[in-house]
Write an enzyme that holds these catalytic residues in place. Structure first.
Site, PDB file in Angstrom:
ATOM      1  CG  HIS A 186      -0.284   0.191   2.518  1.00 60.35           C
ATOM      2  ND1 HIS A 186       0.313  -0.847   3.183  1.00 60.35           N
ATOM      3  CD2 HIS A 186      -0.096   1.291   3.294  1.00 60.35           C
ATOM      4  CE1 HIS A 186       0.831  -0.399   4.316  1.00 60.35           C
ATOM      5  NE2 HIS A 186       0.602   0.898   4.410  1.00 60.35           N
TER       6      HIS A 186
HETATM    7  C1  UD1 Z   1      -2.007   5.581   5.833  1.00 56.06           C
HETATM    8  C2  UD1 Z   1      -0.685   6.034   6.426  1.00 56.06           C
HETATM    9  C3  UD1 Z   1       0.346   4.945   6.294  1.00 56.06           C
HETATM   10  C4  UD1 Z   1      -0.150   3.641   6.884  1.00 56.06           C
HETATM   11  C5  UD1 Z   1      -1.505   3.292   6.291  1.00 56.06           C
HETATM   12  C6  UD1 Z   1      -2.050   2.108   7.032  1.00 56.06           C
HETATM   13  C7  UD1 Z   1      -0.151   8.428   6.283  1.00 56.06           C
HETATM   14  C8  UD1 Z   1       0.636   9.440   5.568  1.00 56.06           C
HETATM   15  N1  UD1 Z   1      -0.171   7.217   5.737  1.00 56.06           N
HETATM   16  O1  UD1 Z   1      -1.796   5.380   4.431  1.00 56.06           O
HETATM   17  O2  UD1 Z   1       1.519   5.313   7.008  1.00 56.06           O
HETATM   18  O3  UD1 Z   1       0.767   2.624   6.585  1.00 56.06           O
HETATM   19  O4  UD1 Z   1      -2.422   4.394   6.456  1.00 56.06           O
HETATM   20  O5  UD1 Z   1      -3.024   1.437   6.339  1.00 56.06           O
HETATM   21  O6  UD1 Z   1      -0.712   8.707   7.317  1.00 56.06           O
HETATM   22  N2  UD1 Z   1      -9.161   5.233   1.700  1.00 56.06           N
HETATM   23  C9  UD1 Z   1     -10.378   4.605   1.661  1.00 56.06           C
HETATM   24  N3  UD1 Z   1     -10.962   4.288   2.850  1.00 56.06           N
HETATM   25  C10 UD1 Z   1     -10.407   4.556   4.053  1.00 56.06           C
HETATM   26  C11 UD1 Z   1      -9.166   5.213   4.078  1.00 56.06           C
HETATM   27  C12 UD1 Z   1      -8.554   5.538   2.889  1.00 56.06           C
HETATM   28  O7  UD1 Z   1     -10.919   4.331   0.608  1.00 56.06           O
HETATM   29  O8  UD1 Z   1     -11.015   4.225   5.101  1.00 56.06           O
HETATM   30  C13 UD1 Z   1      -8.497   5.537   0.423  1.00 56.06           C
HETATM   31  C14 UD1 Z   1      -8.728   6.964  -0.029  1.00 56.06           C
HETATM   32  O9  UD1 Z   1      -8.849   6.948  -1.420  1.00 56.06           O
HETATM   33  C15 UD1 Z   1      -7.441   7.656   0.350  1.00 56.06           C
HETATM   34  C16 UD1 Z   1      -6.411   6.552   0.224  1.00 56.06           C
HETATM   35  O10 UD1 Z   1      -7.097   5.372   0.582  1.00 56.06           O
HETATM   36  O11 UD1 Z   1      -7.178   8.757  -0.451  1.00 56.06           O
HETATM   37  C17 UD1 Z   1      -5.218   6.759   1.126  1.00 56.06           C
HETATM   38  O12 UD1 Z   1      -5.615   6.918   2.501  1.00 56.06           O
HETATM   39  P1  UD1 Z   1      -4.668   7.717   3.554  1.00 56.06           P
HETATM   40  O13 UD1 Z   1      -5.202   7.610   4.905  1.00 56.06           O
HETATM   41  O14 UD1 Z   1      -4.406   9.079   3.012  1.00 56.06           O
HETATM   42  O15 UD1 Z   1      -3.309   6.971   3.433  1.00 56.06           O
HETATM   43  P2  UD1 Z   1      -2.995   5.423   3.435  1.00 56.06           P
HETATM   44  O16 UD1 Z   1      -2.445   5.057   2.104  1.00 56.06           O
HETATM   45  O17 UD1 Z   1      -4.178   4.679   3.947  1.00 56.06           O
HETATM   46  N1  UDP Z   2      -3.796  -5.992   8.759  1.00 58.18           N
HETATM   47  C1  UDP Z   2      -5.100  -6.483   8.893  1.00 58.18           C
HETATM   48  N2  UDP Z   2      -5.787  -6.826   7.756  1.00 58.18           N
HETATM   49  C2  UDP Z   2      -5.253  -6.713   6.512  1.00 58.18           C
HETATM   50  C3  UDP Z   2      -3.925  -6.205   6.387  1.00 58.18           C
HETATM   51  C4  UDP Z   2      -3.229  -5.847   7.528  1.00 58.18           C
HETATM   52  O1  UDP Z   2      -5.609  -6.617  10.001  1.00 58.18           O
HETATM   53  O2  UDP Z   2      -5.930  -7.049   5.529  1.00 58.18           O
HETATM   54  C5  UDP Z   2      -3.069  -5.594   9.969  1.00 58.18           C
HETATM   55  C6  UDP Z   2      -1.699  -6.217  10.156  1.00 58.18           C
HETATM   56  O3  UDP Z   2      -1.782  -7.416  10.879  1.00 58.18           O
HETATM   57  C7  UDP Z   2      -0.960  -5.147  10.938  1.00 58.18           C
HETATM   58  C8  UDP Z   2      -1.578  -3.857  10.470  1.00 58.18           C
HETATM   59  O4  UDP Z   2      -2.801  -4.210   9.833  1.00 58.18           O
HETATM   60  O5  UDP Z   2      -1.216  -5.296  12.326  1.00 58.18           O
HETATM   61  C9  UDP Z   2      -0.643  -3.170   9.517  1.00 58.18           C
HETATM   62  O6  UDP Z   2      -1.272  -2.077   8.975  1.00 58.18           O
HETATM   63  P1  UDP Z   2      -0.831  -1.430   7.600  1.00 58.18           P
HETATM   64  O7  UDP Z   2      -0.039  -2.401   6.797  1.00 58.18           O
HETATM   65  O8  UDP Z   2      -2.071  -0.879   7.010  1.00 58.18           O
HETATM   66  O9  UDP Z   2       0.035  -0.197   8.097  1.00 58.18           O
HETATM   67  P2  UDP Z   2       1.586  -0.017   8.461  1.00 58.18           P
HETATM   68  O10 UDP Z   2       1.926  -0.967   9.533  1.00 58.18           O
HETATM   69  O11 UDP Z   2       2.361  -0.221   7.193  1.00 58.18           O
HETATM   70  O12 UDP Z   2       1.653   1.409   8.871  1.00 58.18           O
END
Ligand code: UD1
Ligand code: UDP
Length: 364
Positions: free
Chosen positions: A207
């Site tokens: 992601h």
């Molecule tokens: C965010 C964090 C990242 C973390 C990840 C965990 C930042 C900068 N990034 O990235 O460090 O690893 O979360 O999963 O804080 N969206 C949805 N539904 C949701 C949330 C997001 O559809 O509930 C989509 C939207 O199109 C959005 C995109 O995902 O624009 C990105 O979401 P965002 O929270 O900005 O960043 P992540 O890529 O989720």
């Molecule tokens: N995770 C989950 N379901 C999924 C993918 C990840 O519960 O389909 C959990 C995973 O076990 C871990 C956390 O989400 O505890 C990691 O989150 P993510 O990869 O979104 O963020 P990051 O750790 O990279 O910030």
């Protein structure tokens, strides 16, 4: 003591659950908490399901900031959290991890002269192309107390001039949740649909913008995974950021099976029983180390180097021939078993609560 706990995104929920459980388990610590959900993540499968499974209480408020550019999202969180914090005074704000909610709320709290505590402080990728690295550096520049997962994190903080007395090496709070959930894991239906059992399959989670925002690059990574896993299958629970990009891509695979994000109990079952994991997630690098499952990380660097030096993680960067070779090594059984880093033992939250309750009332 009154504290405000902030959470906004999936990995945050997994980190605050044990903290709240420890506050309740140790009433003599005298901690009252208020839980603020910023609304950075809002999909049922990225938010509500974690509250339910991990028994996190309903947030006192959901700021419902939603998605946006880096600046838009950060600014919305700051405006909303400032109002909330002024209305609900607190002794201390606790932020976890490295997402935009972490940094935004640390800035707001500090400007309102509230003590800022950072859990998972000090880790660094030294890669400022990642929004998370900016969040880590800013949060740690402002925090008053630092709870760390590794000696690497302690060293990074000391180098920036943080006083030793404010740094507490307590272990990894995310692993508290893993330990707590070990006998609660659930076999995901997707494994039944494809008749997959322990060791039959790989798991993919990607992601990071650097991996998924360029569709041509993503397709090349998928081809390499298909080649590397031979006749096996890979299950890929797709993060919404990745899903959005995949929608516009003309791509299909027999071997890589896409599914919605899984619940925590399902996801842990999935990785625990996988032959190996290909990821760019921070948390997944740590969980695979504790579960002794081989992990291939599609990044050029990691802020969690102990998962490589001690655990099962291997950094591949953009080197696709090496990705294929690493997957083949897993199939041939040539993997490291690794060991669990110090204090990643399921008791981190208790240590944190004990330390918070012992803080000098003046400094807290
Ligand atoms: C965010 C964090 C990242 C973390 C990840 C965990 C930042 C900068 N990034 O990235 O460090 O690893 O979360 O999963 O804080 N969206 C949805 N539904 C949701 C949330 C997001 O559809 O509930 C989509 C939207 O199109 C959005 C995109 O995902 O624009 C990105 O979401 P965002 O929270 O900005 O960043 P992540 O890529 O989720
Ligand atoms: N995770 C989950 N379901 C999924 C993918 C990840 O519960 O389909 C959990 C995973 O076990 C871990 C956390 O989400 O505890 C990691 O989150 P993510 O990869 O979104 O963020 P990051 O750790 O990279 O910030």
């Amino acid at each position: 003591m009154k504290i405000t706990i902030v959470a906004g995104a999936r990995p945050n929920f997994i980190k605050i659950a044990p903290l709240i459980r420890a506050i309740k388990r140790i009433p003599e610590a005298g901690i009252q908490f208020r839980l603020v959900h910023t609304g950075q993540h809002y999909d049922e499968k990225l938010s509500r399901i974690f509250f339910e499974e991990l028994e996190i209480p309903h947030p006192d408020i959901n700021l419902a900031v939603g998605s946006g550019s880096q600046a838009e999202q950060t600014a919305r969180i700051m405006v909303a959290f400032e109002k909330d914090l002024i209305t609900n005074p607190t002794n201390m704000v606790i932020v976890v991890g490295d997402v935009n909610s972490t940094m935004a709320c640390a800035i707001v709290a500090k400007k309102l002269r509230v003590i800022v505590v950072h859990i998972e402080a000090g880790i660094r990728s030294f890669d400022f192309t990642m929004p998370e690295e900016v969040n880590r550096v800013v949060t740690d520049a402002l925090a008053d107390y630092f709870f760390t997962t590794s000696s690497f994190a302690n060293e990074n903080l000391l180098k920036t001039g943080v006083d030793q007395s404010r740094i507490f090496f307590v272990g990894n709070i995310m692993i508290d949740t893993l330990v707590w959930a070990r006998n609660k894991v659930k076999r995901p239906v997707i494994l039944d649909l494809h008749a997959l059992n322990r060791g039959d399959y790989y798991v993919v989670t990607l992601h990071r913008p650097s991996n998924v925002d360029d569709i041509t690059k993503m397709k090349k990574v998928f081809s390499a995974i298909e080649e590397g896993i031979g006749n096996s299958r890979a299950i890929f629970p797709v993060h919404p950021r990745t899903a959005k990009n995949l929608e516009s891509a003309d791509w299909k695979s027999e071997k890589i099976i896409l599914t919605e994000p899984l619940s925590y109990f399902e996801f842990i079952y999935l990785i625990e029983n996988a032959a190996g994991v290909v990821t760019d997630s921070g948390g997944v690098q740590e969980e695979t180390t504790v579960l002794h499952v081989p992990c291939i990380t599609l990044r050029a660097n990691t802020e969690r180097p102990e998962t490589i030096t001690e655990g099962t993680n291997e950094l591949i960067g953009d080197d696709l021939p090496n990705l294929i070779a690493a997957l083949r090594r897993i199939q041939s059984g040539a993997t490291k078993k690794g060991k669990v880093p110090a204090l990643w033992d399921g008791r981190t939250a208790d240590r944190i609560i004990k330390i918070l309750s012992d803080l000098d009332p003046i400094s807290r």
